[in-house]
Design an enzyme around this catalytic site. Structure first.
Site, short mmCIF file in Angstrom:
data_model
loop_
_atom_site.label_atom_id
_atom_site.label_comp_id
_atom_site.label_asym_id
_atom_site.label_seq_id
_atom_site.Cartn_x
_atom_site.Cartn_y
_atom_site.Cartn_z
N VAL A 1 1.26 -1.33 0.17
CA VAL A 1 -0.04 0.04 -0.31
C VAL A 1 1.51 1.22 -0.07
O VAL A 1 2.12 1.29 0.93
CB VAL A 1 -0.83 -0.04 1.11
CG1 VAL A 1 -1.68 1.23 1.67
CG2 VAL A 1 -2.10 -1.56 1.14
N GLU B 1 17.65 -8.60 25.24
CA GLU B 1 17.57 -10.09 24.85
C GLU B 1 18.60 -10.52 23.42
O GLU B 1 19.36 -11.35 23.52
CB GLU B 1 16.36 -10.69 24.31
CG GLU B 1 15.52 -10.25 25.22
CD GLU B 1 13.93 -10.74 24.26
OE1 GLU B 1 13.13 -11.32 25.41
OE2 GLU B 1 13.76 -10.57 23.62
#
Length: 428
Positions: free
Chosen positions: A72, A163
């Site tokens: 889009v 992490e």
């Protein structure tokens, strides 16, 4: 029409399965990605196919949906059309769930030196950089060049940064101890940088302090209270000090998709669209904005940009649309139900903030593993991830340490890991 097949878009599409809605789902990729485990692909812990599933496969049993692979480029609110390059598609009701990308706080030129982690392409590129760094360091070179190669800087002390830093520390510690000869005995230097006063700042201070201690036990240097002031191919500057590093990874923030520009809507500093209590665009009740693209208020606070919030918003929007189709009264305003926050630091180390219950260490790590496996899409993916994690836990091995198209005879390795003073070439 639903734009985006992330957590929010899929939740909305699935919740409309048994309604009279005729759904068109558009995404520029053909797969749904479980982003919370993306860092494990980047650090060779999991394979890409274990955290991604084809959109058509996920929704294959839903008869009222049409899926299009396209991008889009704009929205015509007056004509109620979505623009996809030169073609347009009309809509009656539009759900924008287009996600977010990396935010460099006005320094977009840093992107080429400090890549982020938002897609499978990003994860595979990061994995390639890390593994080729170790391979290049194994070549015969000066100590300064080798030190630079074995220095990794992660910018951002949120869950992704924590992490990622912990996983790189575990990967390099094991690899340097067992798999290489010339650099065996050396230790990689992992530096986690954040401008705030603590890592995991959205968690309570006790959990943040535990996370910092767990990172330091893994050998990660945690530098807080000073932002990155400069970033280039030679490394970063933090608080006036230079850190020479061949690899810098960005996890410091996100910027919403261009949805706000498409809609000419009011947005916050991150580009998220301010929405009404029913998640519609002001003055346009036929347009909904959810997930990382939306600034949703929950009392005096903004709803966080996490997967559970996007899924709840997607299900809520589907309820509003279903009520309209059935000529029923709309549901009450959206309310976010906080299910808790989780972050893992490494092997047997994690934090879990479940409201009144706070967990750390092995118990939090087990809870983190169970929660992430539960929310993975597909029984096969769940089984494969569990088996890989069990194997890694018992053997310390990572099974996805493959690099493709790494070396071509007579050419340099295709990553810029050596310093400007040393050109490293592969011997014939």
């Amino acid at each position: 029409m639903i734009v985006g097949a992330g957590f929010g878009g899929l939740a909305a599409a699935s919740a409309l399965a048994k309604t009279g809605a005729d759904i068109t789902l558009i995404d520029r990729r053909n797969h749904h990605l479980f982003q919370p485990l993306l860092y494990q692909v980047a650090t060779a812990g999991l394979a890409p196919t274990q955290i991604a599933s084809p959109i058509r496969m996920i929704l294959r049993r839903q008869s009222n949906i049409h899926i299009e692979l396209d991008e889009v480029t704009g929205v015509d609110l007056a004509r109620r059309q979505v623009e996809l390059g030169e073609r347009t598609i009309p809509y009656d009701q539009l759900v924008l769930a287009t996600g977010a990308t990396h935010a460099y706080f006005g320094r977009s030129e840093w992107a080429q030196h400090a890549p982020g982690l938002k897609s499978l392409e990003d994860a595979l590129a990061l994995r390639r950089r890390v593994l080729l760094t170790l391979e290049t360091a194994e070549l015969d070179m000066s100590r300064d060049d080798r030190d630079k190669l074995l220095t990794f800087v992660v910018v951002g002390g949120g869950p992704t940064g924590v992490e990622l830093a912990g996983a790189i520390a575990e990967l390099t510690r094991r690899a340097l101890a067992c798999d290489f000869r010339r650099i065996r005995g050396l230790r990689a230097r992992i530096v986690l940088v954040d401008s705030g006063q603590r890592v995991l700042s959205t968690f309570c201070p006790g959990l943040s302090e535990y996370a910092r201690g767990a990172l330091e036990k893994l050998g990660v240097e945690v530098r807080l209270g000073a932002p990155v002031s400069h970033c280039d191919a030679s490394g970063v500057e933090v608080g006036g000090a230079k850190i020479a590093a061949a690899n810098v990874f960005w996890a410091a923030g996100v910027q919403a998709s261009p949805a706000g520009k498409w809609l000419a809507a009011e947005t916050d500093r991150a580009g998220r669209v301010f929405v009404e209590a029913d998640l519609t665009l002001p003055r346009h009740p036929e347009v909904f904005v959810i997930g990382d693209s939306a600034h949703i208020r929950d009392g005096e606070k903004a709803v966080p940009g996490v997967a559970p919030a996007a899924k709840q918003a997607g299900a809520y929007v589907a309820g509003v649309i279903a009520a309209r189709l059935a000529a029923r009264p709309p549901p009450p305003p959206f309310r976010y139900s906080n299910l808790g926050s989780l972050a893992t630091i490494g092997r047997k180390a994690a934090v879990a903030d479940l409201g009144a219950i706070k967990l750390t260490g092995f118990l939090a790590w087990v809870f983190w593993c169970a929660a992430h496996v539960w929310f993975l899409i597909g029984f096969r993916n769940r089984v494969q991830v569990v088996l890989d994690w069990i194997w890694s836990y018992l053997t310390f091995e990572r099974g996805a340490r493959l690099v493709f198209d790494a070396v071509t005879r007579g050419r340099e390795t295709p990553m810029r890991v050596a310093s400007a003073q040393a050109e490293v070439r592969i011997a014939s």
